[in-house]
Design a protein around this motif. Structure first.
Motif, mmCIF file in Angstrom:
data_model
loop_
_atom_site.group_PDB
_atom_site.id
_atom_site.type_symbol
_atom_site.label_atom_id
_atom_site.label_comp_id
_atom_site.label_asym_id
_atom_site.label_seq_id
_atom_site.Cartn_x
_atom_site.Cartn_y
_atom_site.Cartn_z
ATOM 1 N N ASN A 213 56.879 81.173 57.889
ATOM 2 C CA ASN A 213 57.236 80.422 59.097
ATOM 3 C C ASN A 213 57.829 79.041 58.875
ATOM 4 O OD1 ASN A 213 56.300 82.401 60.962
ATOM 5 N ND2 ASN A 213 54.245 81.848 60.320
ATOM 6 N N TYR A 214 57.627 78.460 57.721
ATOM 7 C CA TYR A 214 58.004 77.056 57.563
ATOM 8 C C TYR A 214 59.230 76.854 56.695
ATOM 9 C CZ TYR A 214 54.079 75.201 60.145
ATOM 10 O OH TYR A 214 53.216 74.855 61.144
ATOM 11 N N ARG A 215 60.038 77.884 56.525
ATOM 12 C CA ARG A 215 61.249 77.685 55.749
ATOM 13 C C ARG A 215 62.243 76.843 56.539
ATOM 14 N NH1 ARG A 215 63.216 82.895 55.569
ATOM 15 N NH2 ARG A 215 61.517 83.356 57.008
ATOM 16 N N ALA A 216 62.935 75.953 55.844
ATOM 17 C CA ALA A 216 63.928 75.103 56.490
ATOM 18 C C ALA A 216 65.078 75.974 56.983
ATOM 19 C CB ALA A 216 64.436 74.070 55.491
ATOM 20 N N PRO A 217 65.824 75.462 57.933
ATOM 21 C CA PRO A 217 67.003 76.213 58.372
ATOM 22 C C PRO A 217 67.913 76.507 57.185
ATOM 23 C CG PRO A 217 66.950 73.999 59.314
ATOM 24 C CD PRO A 217 65.635 74.233 58.672
ATOM 25 N N GLY A 218 68.420 77.698 57.151
ATOM 26 C CA GLY A 218 69.298 78.070 56.051
ATOM 27 C C GLY A 218 68.554 78.636 54.860
ATOM 28 N N MET A 219 67.225 78.472 54.833
ATOM 29 C CA MET A 219 66.453 79.038 53.719
ATOM 30 C C MET A 219 66.186 80.508 54.027
ATOM 31 S SD MET A 219 64.979 78.734 50.801
ATOM 32 C CE MET A 219 64.819 77.022 50.320
ATOM 33 N N THR A 220 67.238 81.307 53.890
ATOM 34 C CA THR A 220 67.112 82.730 54.196
ATOM 35 C C THR A 220 66.357 83.420 53.064
ATOM 36 O OG1 THR A 220 69.179 83.135 53.087
ATOM 37 C CG2 THR A 220 69.286 82.758 55.445
ATOM 38 N N TRP A 221 65.973 84.667 53.301
ATOM 39 C CA TRP A 221 65.195 85.382 52.289
ATOM 40 C C TRP A 221 65.981 85.558 51.001
ATOM 41 C CZ3 TRP A 221 60.334 85.125 52.528
ATOM 42 C CH2 TRP A 221 59.651 85.187 53.743
ATOM 43 N N SER A 222 67.285 85.530 51.069
ATOM 44 C CA SER A 222 68.038 85.686 49.823
ATOM 45 C C SER A 222 68.261 84.343 49.132
ATOM 46 C CB SER A 222 69.371 86.377 50.090
ATOM 47 O OG SER A 222 70.081 85.626 51.034
ATOM 48 N N ARG A 223 67.738 83.263 49.710
ATOM 49 C CA ARG A 223 67.871 81.966 49.044
ATOM 50 C C ARG A 223 66.528 81.406 48.605
ATOM 51 N NH1 ARG A 223 71.867 79.231 53.476
ATOM 52 N NH2 ARG A 223 73.757 80.367 52.907
ATOM 53 N N VAL A 224 65.462 82.064 49.015
ATOM 54 C CA VAL A 224 64.126 81.581 48.654
ATOM 55 C C VAL A 224 63.983 81.578 47.138
ATOM 56 C CG1 VAL A 224 61.708 82.227 48.727
ATOM 57 C CG2 VAL A 224 63.083 82.360 50.787
ATOM 58 N N PRO A 225 63.527 80.473 46.554
ATOM 59 C CA PRO A 225 63.382 80.450 45.093
ATOM 60 C C PRO A 225 62.447 81.562 44.626
ATOM 61 C CG PRO A 225 63.045 78.260 46.008
ATOM 62 C CD PRO A 225 63.159 79.193 47.167
ATOM 63 N N ILE A 226 62.692 82.036 43.433
ATOM 64 C CA ILE A 226 61.960 83.208 42.965
ATOM 65 C C ILE A 226 60.486 82.886 42.792
ATOM 66 C CG2 ILE A 226 62.211 82.938 40.471
ATOM 67 C CD1 ILE A 226 62.955 86.102 42.459
ATOM 68 N N PHE A 227 60.168 81.635 42.501
ATOM 69 C CA PHE A 227 58.751 81.268 42.402
ATOM 70 C C PHE A 227 58.061 81.483 43.746
ATOM 71 C CE2 PHE A 227 55.401 77.966 42.846
ATOM 72 C CZ PHE A 227 54.539 78.437 41.882
ATOM 73 N N VAL A 228 58.776 81.171 44.823
ATOM 74 C CA VAL A 228 58.184 81.357 46.145
ATOM 75 C C VAL A 228 57.973 82.846 46.427
ATOM 76 C CG1 VAL A 228 58.526 80.969 48.601
ATOM 77 C CG2 VAL A 228 59.140 79.197 46.962
ATOM 78 N N TRP A 229 58.904 83.666 45.971
ATOM 79 C CA TRP A 229 58.701 85.118 46.105
ATOM 80 C C TRP A 229 57.424 85.544 45.382
ATOM 81 C CZ3 TRP A 229 60.414 88.648 49.250
ATOM 82 C CH2 TRP A 229 61.690 88.529 49.823
ATOM 83 N N SER A 230 57.244 85.012 44.190
ATOM 84 C CA SER A 230 56.049 85.421 43.435
ATOM 85 C C SER A 230 54.788 84.937 44.144
ATOM 86 C CB SER A 230 56.113 84.896 41.998
ATOM 87 O OG SER A 230 55.793 83.534 41.937
ATOM 88 N N VAL A 231 54.853 83.744 44.725
ATOM 89 C CA VAL A 231 53.678 83.247 45.456
ATOM 90 C C VAL A 231 53.442 84.100 46.703
ATOM 91 C CG1 VAL A 231 52.750 81.299 46.741
ATOM 92 C CG2 VAL A 231 53.901 80.909 44.584
ATOM 93 N N LEU A 232 54.521 84.511 47.328
ATOM 94 C CA LEU A 232 54.384 85.357 48.520
ATOM 95 C C LEU A 232 53.668 86.664 48.164
ATOM 96 C CD1 LEU A 232 55.388 85.577 51.555
ATOM 97 C CD2 LEU A 232 57.175 87.049 50.646
ATOM 98 N N ALA A 233 54.127 87.306 47.095
ATOM 99 C CA ALA A 233 53.494 88.567 46.694
ATOM 100 C C ALA A 233 52.036 88.334 46.323
ATOM 101 C CB ALA A 233 54.252 89.172 45.503
#
Ligand code: HEM
Ligand SMILES: [Cu+2]
Ligand SMILES: [Cu+2]
Lengths: 306, 671
Positions: free
Chosen positions: B275-295
């Motif tokens: 919910n708190y991604r800045a505008p423009g921070m689409t799922w294909s721009r999220v840093p990979i570390f954030v993906w790992s934290v999400l999982a």
């Protein structure tokens, strides 16, 4: 990426990898493989050794592929202080469909191969020496199966031989060239019967009869260790056993049966599991449709009062 | 979907007319919530709970006869934890709300003492987490040295069997508790909001709570030692668990307490990232570390409740004489095994995925290349997270349960190696024709790859049921999981520390000492654990204090190396103290020349992170392109809004983004 260099890097990498992988695999196969634990005392031990070796022969080339590539990259593509220009980025270095698909396909094929191999090696040798629970689904083809019960308790293993009057021994003796069914159970906490050189491991749970099969080959000595943490003296819960020629085994078993006849009378009658009440009235657990005192299921053992 | 990019929505802020409330009085500093008061609360709570437990339990024969009352211990520990939390001020807000008062925000403070109390700034909490995690880690490390001392000799003993098994159990449990949060806690909390362009976490109070309850878990599991230790190892198998003495209660309560912290940390990170991604921070721009934290956060949230429930059953068996895990009375010893590993295996990936994330974040920076196969990396992490719920029975292949399920669990376990292997595809692809800079973080990232390969491949051996017959429960397993956790996660964590500490503390770590630390840790780690594969294969079971004479040489190599491995952390501590406190060298805002959004902020990062909510324009991996495209617009105007992000901007609150209101607002971010 500047086209020409590509094939040249690939070719070099491929050659180094192939030489290394083949050379090491050959050395492993001939020099190391035959000595890999747990040895060849039984069918399941040889099976475990064979499986380990096959896995290693597959795994080494995979690891070598990664290591060779990394070593190559770390040397050839290290940045220097003087050269500040950045390497070429752009969409091409963000992914490459062929490489990605190739990678996934290769790893999938290896993994599925390993799985099929492992499954065959599990089912064909009747559970590969692992505990199969109270009602095994993969059983040995041999018609002569010697049952031996393994009872774990804090902190020792004892063994009962139902076909020899159900005597209980602290020593595990097994005849050579025989298929054996280990019935593993516990009187208190979880232990694990790990007959290392026999290639057998089965957890001992209270009120559970956990069956594991193996077929011995030549005579030899082996170690039994407890393989599941069972409290204070778990580290000291081990003893030694022997695979002896059949004739010798029968002499031992029959003489022990006679010698310990008086003792055996005082033991609870042979059963697959032992609960506070030997009738299982307190929730004792038996395999489906088995009367623990029936002739066939106790392999001829007799129970008091019958 | 509406993303609230403003820092808070307090009642007066959003213009609602709030009912009149009585303000809370602010207490003088020393009376306010802080570490000291928390300790007092813990001790007081323990004493109180213990007393009640004795009142309740004293009428029972089994309590009178044993000289030990598990009810008293469990209540003491549980109420002690509540006392700790109350002392730390974790209950102030909900209690004030219940009493109809409007709680005051904590007094803004620049003093270092703010690190000793409850905080709402994710950067303060991140550093608090770092300290607690390191405390956990070094405690567990000392215990590891004790284990290796005992194993120097096969037959003569340093410890009695009871002490030894308690030391092993305590080491394992402390390390597992620590590893579940080692990255998520310090780096996850500190970095995720910065990386996604947010000013805060979704639930700052929950974040603070997760930290303080995590710290309480440390005290509870330490309490196991004075309570007599526990003999079950970190796996706590019943019925040994039911039979054990007082320390076992600390294990059960401790894991439940840690579990609650893990769940809180998990859903907070989930909510923040979604919910708190800045505008423009689409799922294909999220840093990979954030993906790992999400999982990882998904795993924390979904797997940990099983652990808490299982712990509760265990406590009931030990106190109220229920029989969840007692075969003879209708329970099952397999129930604990299944519940524990249903949590335990996802936990294993909780301890792997964040490491992948760090490594994938470090590689592009030090090779100056985009991350190879970004989509595959993200998909791999989600794939691992999903599959990790379907493999748990590979820990109990020989237990006798469901023998016909073994091929299935062999298959799922081996399948999971496919998405796990993606991390190698990513790193190897990124290395292709790179310009590698051998800085300390990169060395750790490379070493993680080396170690994890050995750990992962040995895992495939373990998953093969016939081979498992020999290696299960032996030192082979032990070497395997130390290669993945210590060699994988812990190496990645230290790489991450060297990489991000300049931003977190504003000081550069010493490079030469860092390299010494790295080489010592890398060499002695491998010398410690490589021989242990062989030791296991040669028949040495885990958790034993006696072993075969012929294994002494290998064990001694491992032990001596372990002492040096332990010593290598002294270099780190020395480096840390020297570079941060004694001879601080100020770090430039972006010392590694990274494109990551977190590096575009000033150092030290201001309390509200971004003067204006940034508008993200690209993913942070644009290395090696000459177009000089910025990652984000850090001072967005309406213009950029209309032009650049309008397509992706359905989700933004224009007012907050244009900075009409509150953008450079120096107020602390959470009212
Ligand atoms: C300084 C480095 C370390 C050394 C030398 C070390 C050594 C050991 C040794 C010798 C054992 C006991 C072996 C036995 O079962 O008899 C052990 C157990 C264990 N270690 Fe470590 N360890 C280290 C770091 C870690 C780390 C970083 C973790 C996880 C994050 C970890 C997790 C465990 C676990 C879970 C056990 C199993 C405990 C049990 O059996 O329940 N260790 N370690
Ligand atoms: Cu044991
Ligand atoms: Cu697992």
């Amino acid at each position: 990426m500047n086209g020409g260099g590509e094939t040249h890097h690939f070719r070099r990498l491929g050659v180094i990898w192939a030489v290394l992988a083949v050379a090491f695999d050959l050395v492993y196969y001939f020099a190391i493989g035959p000595h890999v634990p747990p040895g060849t005392l039984t069918s399941t031990a040889s099976g475990a050794q064979f499986d380990f070796n096959i896995l290693f022969l597959v795994a080494f080339p995979v690891m070598a592929a990664v290591w060779v590539y990394w070593a190559y990259a770390l040397i050839v593509w290290r940045g220097s202080k003087s050269d500040l220009a950045e390497p070429e980025g752009g969409p091409k270095s963000r992914g490459h469909l062929g490489i990605q698909v190739g990678w996934i396909a290769t790893t999938t094929v290896i993994v599925l191969g390993v799985f099929v191999f492992g499954t065959v090696e599990l089912i064909v040798p009747a559970g590969a020496g692992g505990g199969e629970g109270p009602s095994p689904i993969w059983t040995p083809t041999s018609h002569e199966v010697l049952p031996i019960q393994v009872i774990g308790q804090q902190w020792q293993f004892t063994y009962r031989y139902p076909t020899f009057g159900g005597f209980e021994s602290r020593q595990l003796m097994v005849p050579a060239g025989t298929t054996i069914a280990f019935h593993v159970t516990s009187l208190d906490v979880i232990h694990s019967f790990w007959a290392y050189q026999l290639g057998v491991k089965a957890d001992a749970n209270p009120s559970v009869d956990n069956v594991a099969y193996t077929t011995t080959k030549q005579p030899g000595a082996f170690t039994v260790r407890c393989g599941e943490l069972c409290g204070l003296w778990h580290g000291a819960m081990y003893n030694f056993g022997k695979v002896v020629p059949k004739a010798q085994f029968f002499v031992w078993a029959q003489s022990t049966e006679h010698r310990s006849a008086a003792n055996t009378k005082n033991l609870p009658p042979f059963a697959y599991t032992y609960v506070p009440d030997a009738n299982g009235a307190n929730g004792g657990y038996y395999p489906d449709n088995v009367d623990p005192y029936s002739k066939v299921e106790t392999y001829g053992a007799t129970s008091p009062g019958k | 979907m509406a993303i609230d990019t403003r820092e808070s929505v307090s009642a007066e802020h959003s213009g609602h007319t709030a009912p009149p409330v009585r303000p809370t009085r602010r207490r003088p500093g020393w009376l306010g919530p802080h570490l000291g008061r928390a300790l007092v609360g813990a001790v007081g709570g323990y004493a109180f709970g213990h007393w009640i437990g004795n009142v309740i339990g004293s009428g029972y024969i089994n309590v009178q006869g044993s000289g030990q009352n598990d009810v008293a211990i469990v209540l003491g520990l549980s109420i002690g934890v509540v006392g700790w939390l109350a002392g730390a001020g974790m209950l102030d807000y909900p209690l004030a709300k219940i009493a109809g008062r409007e709680p005051l925000p904590p007094a803004p403070s620049k003093s270092w003492t703010r690190y000793l109390g409850p905080a709402l700034d994710h950067k303060v909490i991140g550093l608090q987490y770092t300290v607690v995690v390191l405390l956990f880690f070094f405690t567990g490390g000392l215990l590891a040295m004790a284990i290796r001392t005992e194993l120097l000799n096969p037959t003569s003993h340093v410890f009695g069997p009871g002490t030894y098994i308690s030391v092993v159990s305590e080491h394992g449990t402390i390390m597992m508790m620590m590893a579940s949060s080692i990255v998520i806690g310090p780096l996850g909390n500190w970095l995720v909001p910065l990386m996604i362009g947010s000013r805060r976490m979704a639930f700052p109070r929950v974040e603070s709570f997760s930290l303080w309850i995590f710290a309480a878990g440390y005290l509870v599991i330490l309490a196991a030692l004075p309570l007599g230790g526990f003999p079950t190892g970190w796996t706590g198998y019943a019925p040994l668990q039911t039979q054990a003495t007082g320390g076992m209660d600390a294990y059960l309560v401790g894991f439940a307490v840690i579990g609650i912290g893990m769940i809180c940390a998990g859903f907070n990170l989930l909510a923040t990232i979604i919910n708190y991604r800045a505008p423009g921070m689409t799922w294909s721009r999220v840093p990979i570390f954030v993906w790992s934290v999400l999982a990882t956060a998904a795993l924390l949230t979904l797997a940990t409740p099983t652990l808490v429930a299982a712990g509760l059953f265990g406590v009931l068996d030990r106190t109220a004489q229920t029989a969840f895990f007692v075969n003879e009375h209708g329970g099952s010893s397999y129930l604990w095994e299944n519940l524990f590993w249903f949590f335990g295996h996802p936990e294993v990936y909780i301890m792997a995925l964040p490491g992948f994330g760090i490594v994938a974040e470090i590689f592009p920076v030090f090779t100056r290349k985009p991350l190879f196969g970004y989509r595959i990396a993200a998909a791999g992490m989600i794939g691992v997270a999903l599959l990790s719920f379907f493999v748990w029975q590979h820990h109990i292949f020989q237990s006798g349960i469901n023998p016909d399920m073994r091929p299935l669990f062999m298959l799922t376990t081996e399948l999971i190696s496919i998405p796990t292997g993606f991390i190698f595809l990513n790193t190897m692809g990124t290395l292709w024709k790179a310009k590698i800079r051998y800085e300390v973080p990169m060395l750790f990232a490379l070493a993680m790859g080396f170690n994890f390969l050995i750990g992962g491949i040995s895992g495939v051996f373990l998953s093969d049921v016939p081979v498992n017959v020999t290696v299960h429960g032996s030192f082979f397993v032990l070497a395997h999981f130390h290669y993945t956790i210590m060699g994988g996660l812990v190496f990645a964590f230290f790489g991450g520390l060297y990489y991000w500490l300049p931003k977190m503390t504003g000081k550069m770590m010493d490079r030469r000492l860092g390299k010494w630390h790295f080489w010592a840790m890398f060499i002695f780690f491998n010398l410690t654990f490589l021989p242990l594969f062989l030791v296991g294969l040669l028949g040495q079971p885990r958790r034993v204090f006696e072993y075969a004479q012929n294994l002494q040489t290998l064990n001694d190599v491992s032990s001596v190396s372990a002492f040096f491995l332990g010593a290598s952390f002294l270099i780190f501590v020395f480096n840390f103290v020297k570079s941060i406190f004694l001879e601080p060298k100020p770090a430039p805002p972006n010392p590694w020349n990274s494109l990551g959004l977190e590096w575009q902020t000033p150092t030290p990062v201001p309390a509200y992170n971004f003067a204006r909510i940034p508008v993200v324009l690209a993913d942070p991996y644009h290395y090696g392109t000459s177009d000089g495209q910025a990652v984000a617009d850090l001072g967005p105007r309406t213009l950029s809004l209309a032009g650049v992000v309008a397509p992706a901007a359905g989700a933004l609150d224009a007012q907050a983004v244009t900075g009409e209101e509150g953008s450079a607002d120096p107020r602390p971010p959470i009212a």
